[in-house]
Design an enzyme around this catalytic site. Structure first.
Site, PDB file in Angstrom:
ATOM      1  N   ARG A 105       0.815  -1.217   0.000  1.00 49.65           N
ATOM      2  CA  ARG A 105       0.000   0.000   0.000  1.00 49.65           C
ATOM      3  C   ARG A 105       0.844   1.260   0.000  1.00 49.65           C
ATOM      4  O   ARG A 105       0.531   2.231  -0.693  1.00 49.65           O
ATOM      5  CB  ARG A 105      -0.950  -0.039   1.205  1.00 49.65           C
ATOM      6  CG  ARG A 105      -1.879   1.173   1.326  1.00 49.65           C
ATOM      7  CD  ARG A 105      -2.531   1.580   0.024  1.00 49.65           C
ATOM      8  NE  ARG A 105      -3.165   0.487  -0.701  1.00 49.65           N
ATOM      9  CZ  ARG A 105      -3.480   0.531  -1.990  1.00 49.65           C
ATOM     10  NH1 ARG A 105      -3.180   1.605  -2.709  1.00 49.65           N
ATOM     11  NH2 ARG A 105      -4.067  -0.496  -2.559  1.00 49.65           N
ATOM     12  N   LYS A 144       1.601  25.137  -4.648  1.00 50.14           N
ATOM     13  CA  LYS A 144       0.352  24.495  -4.219  1.00 50.14           C
ATOM     14  C   LYS A 144       0.544  22.983  -4.252  1.00 50.14           C
ATOM     15  O   LYS A 144       0.150  22.290  -5.188  1.00 50.14           O
ATOM     16  CB  LYS A 144      -0.802  24.923  -5.121  1.00 50.14           C
ATOM     17  CG  LYS A 144      -1.124  26.409  -5.002  1.00 50.14           C
ATOM     18  CD  LYS A 144      -2.241  26.819  -5.945  1.00 50.14           C
ATOM     19  CE  LYS A 144      -2.538  28.308  -5.815  1.00 50.14           C
ATOM     20  NZ  LYS A 144      -3.589  28.758  -6.756  1.00 50.14           N
ATOM     21  N   LYS A 197       3.222  39.363  -4.522  1.00 52.06           N
ATOM     22  CA  LYS A 197       1.824  39.115  -4.863  1.00 52.06           C
ATOM     23  C   LYS A 197       0.958  40.298  -4.427  1.00 52.06           C
ATOM     24  O   LYS A 197       1.442  41.280  -3.867  1.00 52.06           O
ATOM     25  CB  LYS A 197       1.349  37.815  -4.202  1.00 52.06           C
ATOM     26  CG  LYS A 197       2.183  36.583  -4.563  1.00 52.06           C
ATOM     27  CD  LYS A 197       2.060  36.238  -6.036  1.00 52.06           C
ATOM     28  CE  LYS A 197       0.701  35.706  -6.419  1.00 52.06           C
ATOM     29  NZ  LYS A 197       0.380  34.398  -5.804  1.00 52.06           N
ATOM     30  N   GLU A 235       3.434  40.548  -9.304  1.00 52.82           N
ATOM     31  CA  GLU A 235       2.122  40.273  -9.877  1.00 52.82           C
ATOM     32  C   GLU A 235       1.431  41.579 -10.242  1.00 52.82           C
ATOM     33  O   GLU A 235       1.389  42.516  -9.451  1.00 52.82           O
ATOM     34  CB  GLU A 235       1.283  39.505  -8.848  1.00 52.82           C
ATOM     35  CG  GLU A 235      -0.154  39.256  -9.275  1.00 52.82           C
ATOM     36  CD  GLU A 235      -0.951  38.598  -8.168  1.00 52.82           C
ATOM     37  OE1 GLU A 235      -2.003  39.161  -7.784  1.00 52.82           O
ATOM     38  OE2 GLU A 235      -0.535  37.522  -7.694  1.00 52.82           O
ATOM     39  N   ASP A 238      -1.721  38.298 -13.806  1.00 56.29           N
ATOM     40  CA  ASP A 238      -2.667  37.489 -13.038  1.00 56.29           C
ATOM     41  C   ASP A 238      -4.104  37.651 -13.511  1.00 56.29           C
ATOM     42  O   ASP A 238      -4.630  38.765 -13.607  1.00 56.29           O
ATOM     43  CB  ASP A 238      -2.570  37.863 -11.562  1.00 56.29           C
ATOM     44  CG  ASP A 238      -3.378  36.936 -10.679  1.00 56.29           C
ATOM     45  OD1 ASP A 238      -3.204  35.704 -10.796  1.00 56.29           O
ATOM     46  OD2 ASP A 238      -4.184  37.432  -9.876  1.00 56.29           O
TER      47      ASP A 238
END
Length: 283
Positions: A103, A138, A170, A199, A220
């Site tokens: 597994r 992410k 950002k 950004e 963006d």
């Protein structure tokens, strides 16, 4: 194409931690209760759908950790795209050990190959445009090195691995700093030695960012028509990356606007595990 997750990745530690999570203190009680300690099995690991592979060496390490004498044959390699029914690995060894490792090996291989498979679909969708597919941060916490390795196997390039290996300003940084220009100037004044990327989500921010010394722009959530305008305004002065809301239906049109890079969070954040099984044959 490198087939090592990262120079900082500790394979033995990863295998040890994953096996400990699955085996607990008592080990595989079911196998101990039903199978003789010296029983042997041969097995074939195969995919049940078309996939792009990532994580074969890691999967094999789980079997070797519990049976140093296990024999493993691998007819394919990470980065290969294979049809359903392809044998990925043949194994022969101690039955208890193989069942105990199964597994952990499959979970890892299914997850990483899922990322590689989805990434390959995105990379194929922009083939010939000149745009480069990038991943993002992410990723599943604790699995970033592996997730980004899988993205490379699928045809993407890695963006920042960590917060300390790139300056990416950002929208929240811009808000706190007081504006795009202010944020870029502050980053350049910090003299980190790293490229400063910022950004922008409006065309009127582009000249402000460039005048302040931005080395790269993150465009963006701009639709293709706006991206074309942005690329024209930049006129090759810095590299441009498109980001935000990119999916398989939109990525080709985005790539054809002339951007240099397209970052896609969903290739690591939302990739489904692929279907891989391990079938046993008693010798």
């Amino acid at each position: 194409m490198s087939t090592a997750p990262d120079s900082h990745f500790d394979l033995q530690d990863f295998v040890r931690r994953v096996l400990a999570e699955d085996l607990g203190k008592g080990g595989d009680i079911t196998s101990k209760s039903t199978i003789a300690s010296d029983a042997r099995f041969s097995a074939a690991m195969n995919c049940r759908e078309p996939i792009t592979l990532a994580g074969l060496d890691i999967a094999a390490a789980f079997f070797r950790a519990l049976d140093r004498e296990v024999r493993i044959e691998r007819p394919v390699n990470d980065g290969d795209s294979v049809p359903a029914g392809t044998v990925l690995m043949r194994l022969d060894g101690n039955a208890r050990a193989m069942l105990a490792a199964e597994r952990s090996a499959l979970n890892t291989l299914q997850h990483l190959s899922g990322i590689a498979t989805l990434t390959r679909r995105y990379a194929d969708a922009i083939a010939g445009t000149g745009a480069v597919l990038l991943d993002t941060r992410k990723t599943i916490p604790g699995l970033r090195l592996l997730d980004k390795y899988a993205a490379r196997m699928g045809g993407a390039e890695n963006h920042r691995m960590r917060l300390d290996d790139g300056v990416l300003i950002k929208d929240n940084h811009v808000a706190v700093a007081g504006g795009v220009g202010e944020a870029v100037r502050a980053a350049q004044a910090a003299a980190t030695g790293l490229e400063v990327q910022v950004e922008v989500d409006r065309l009127d921010q582009i000249e402000v960012a460039l005048a302040a010394g931005a080395d790269r722009l993150l465009l963006d959530n701009m639709p293709p028509a706006t991206l074309r305008e942005a690329v024209a305004l930049v006129a090759g002065r810095v590299k441009c990356e498109a980001s935000g809301g990119v999916n398989l239906d939109t990525i080709r049109a985005i790539a054809e606007t002339g951007v240099d890079f397209i970052s896609v969070g969903r290739i690591t954040q939302s990739a489904p595990a692929v279907d891989i099984g391990l079938d046993y044959a008693l010798q």
